[in-house]
Scaffold this motif. Structure first.
Motif, PDB file in Angstrom:
ATOM      1  N   ASP A   1       6.587  28.834  47.857  1.00  0.00           N
ATOM      2  CA  ASP A   1       5.442  27.938  47.990  1.00  0.00           C
ATOM      3  C   ASP A   1       4.151  28.655  47.631  1.00  0.00           C
TER       4      ASP A   1
ATOM      5  N   LYS B   1       3.698  31.113  45.494  1.00  0.00           N
ATOM      6  CA  LYS B   1       3.577  31.246  44.044  1.00  0.00           C
ATOM      7  C   LYS B   1       3.193  29.916  43.398  1.00  0.00           C
ATOM      8  N   ALA B   2       3.784  28.832  43.884  1.00  0.00           N
ATOM      9  CA  ALA B   2       3.459  27.517  43.340  1.00  0.00           C
ATOM     10  C   ALA B   2       1.987  27.185  43.549  1.00  0.00           C
ATOM     11  N   LEU B   3       1.460  27.528  44.712  1.00  0.00           N
ATOM     12  CA  LEU B   3       0.044  27.295  44.987  1.00  0.00           C
ATOM     13  C   LEU B   3      -0.842  28.142  44.082  1.00  0.00           C
TER      14      LEU B   3
ATOM     15  N   ILE C   1      -0.202  29.275  41.095  1.00  0.00           N
ATOM     16  CA  ILE C   1      -0.167  28.797  39.708  1.00  0.00           C
ATOM     17  C   ILE C   1      -1.227  27.717  39.478  1.00  0.00           C
ATOM     18  N   ASN C   2      -1.434  26.893  40.488  1.00  0.00           N
ATOM     19  CA  ASN C   2      -2.355  25.761  40.360  1.00  0.00           C
ATOM     20  C   ASN C   2      -3.748  26.044  40.920  1.00  0.00           C
ATOM     21  N   ASN C   3      -3.979  27.258  41.389  1.00  0.00           N
ATOM     22  CA  ASN C   3      -5.266  27.591  42.000  1.00  0.00           C
ATOM     23  C   ASN C   3      -5.672  28.987  41.550  1.00  0.00           C
ATOM     24  N   GLN C   4      -6.596  29.053  40.593  1.00  0.00           N
ATOM     25  CA  GLN C   4      -6.995  30.340  40.024  1.00  0.00           C
ATOM     26  C   GLN C   4      -7.678  31.240  41.052  1.00  0.00           C
TER      27      GLN C   4
END
Length: 286
Positions: A116, A118-120, A122-125
């Motif tokens: 989770d 890593k997924a966050l 990816i979408n949050n610089q």
């Protein structure tokens, strides 16, 4: 007197290294020595002769060396640690980790939240910049325990029921993910960058876990005590460093007569920061 299994497997491990991994240059210096250092060459040559090595000129790439060292170390642990079921019961597997993807560590119970994370990222610089690579962990070998079903936990007595023990990682009813018991990093030699990488990975394992910390150890063939000390001395990250031929290393340093390195080696051994590969199976049973 019949020889012990671990001693026999240690000798077999050395023979496999000689057959598959250890080569020499034309002067007979084995490929775990630093050719630019006289002391390293002398110690490595002593160890090589002590484990039965003979002149065998050849060369392997660094990647091949590393992968094969991991594979043979994994075989040694499969042949020894898995025989200790009477000391450490459980359903165990020992695996060489061939995938270096960050998801490989996230399959274990203590690190499953990293998927989770890593997924966050990816979408949050902003989050990705804050985290950096701290969640990227890739052990060389893992020792894994499977969670236990209620029937096995209650084998001799009714210990668990449906009312309590609802979050225990050992209970399969509460946790289906395997438990990371140990992370083993294999370093054929220990140059400064490799030592630092191993220490950073250990700290990432500790920082990013939820729950019990796994054993975190290093196995190496490095012949120089000063380089071993760069990772062995100090506490808080690595449990211990295990040398593939510590007894032979001790004898080599003694025969060469280097007092400073003898003293340093004794500090690491007496301080329980450096042990022989034969100690690792029993230490993993703790």
């Amino acid at each position: 007197m019949i020889g012990g299994l671990i001693s026999s497997e240690r000798a077999r491990f050395h023979q496999q290294l000689l057959d598959e991994l250890v080569f020499t240059n034309n002067e007979g210096v084995p490929n775990f020595a630093d050719n630019s250092q006289l002391f390293s060459r002398e110690v490595a040559s002593h160890i090589y002769a002590a484990i039965g090595g003979k002149l065998k000129v050849g060369r392997l790439s660094g990647q091949t060396l590393g992968n094969q060292f991991e594979a043979l170390t994994s075989e040694f642990l499969n042949a020894t640690f898995l025989k200790l079921g009477h000391l450490r019961p459980g359903k165990w597997t020992i695996e060489q980790v061939r995938s270096r993807a960050s998801e490989s560590i996230a399959r274990f119970e203590q690190y499953i939240h990293l998927i989770d994370l890593k997924a966050l990222a990816i979408n949050n610089q902003v989050l990705a910049a804050a985290l950096g690579n701290d969640y990227s962990i890739s052990p060389d070998i893992v020792v894994v325990r499977e969670p236990e079903c209620d029937e096995h936990i209650n084998l001799y007595n009714t210990l668990v029921d449906g009312d309590t023990n609802k979050q225990s990682s050992l209970r399969k009813r509460a946790n289906s993910a395997p438990i990371l018991h140990a992370s083993i990093s294999c370093k054929w030699t220990l140059r400064s960058d490799r030592a630092q990488n191993a220490r950073s990975e250990a700290l990432n394992l500790l920082r990013n876990r939820k729950g019990r910390s796994p054993h975190i150890v290093i196995v190496t063939a490095e012949p120089t005590p000063s380089r071993i000390s760069s990772i062995a001395l100090g506490t808080g990250d690595i449990d211990c460093v295990y040398h593939f031929a510590l007894y032979e290393l001790q004898k080599a340093v003694e025969e060469i007569g280097n007092e400073d390195n003898q003293h340093l080696l004794n500090i690491m051994i007496e301080g329980k920061r450096l042990k022989d590969i034969s100690d690792l199976p029993l230490d993993l049973a703790v």
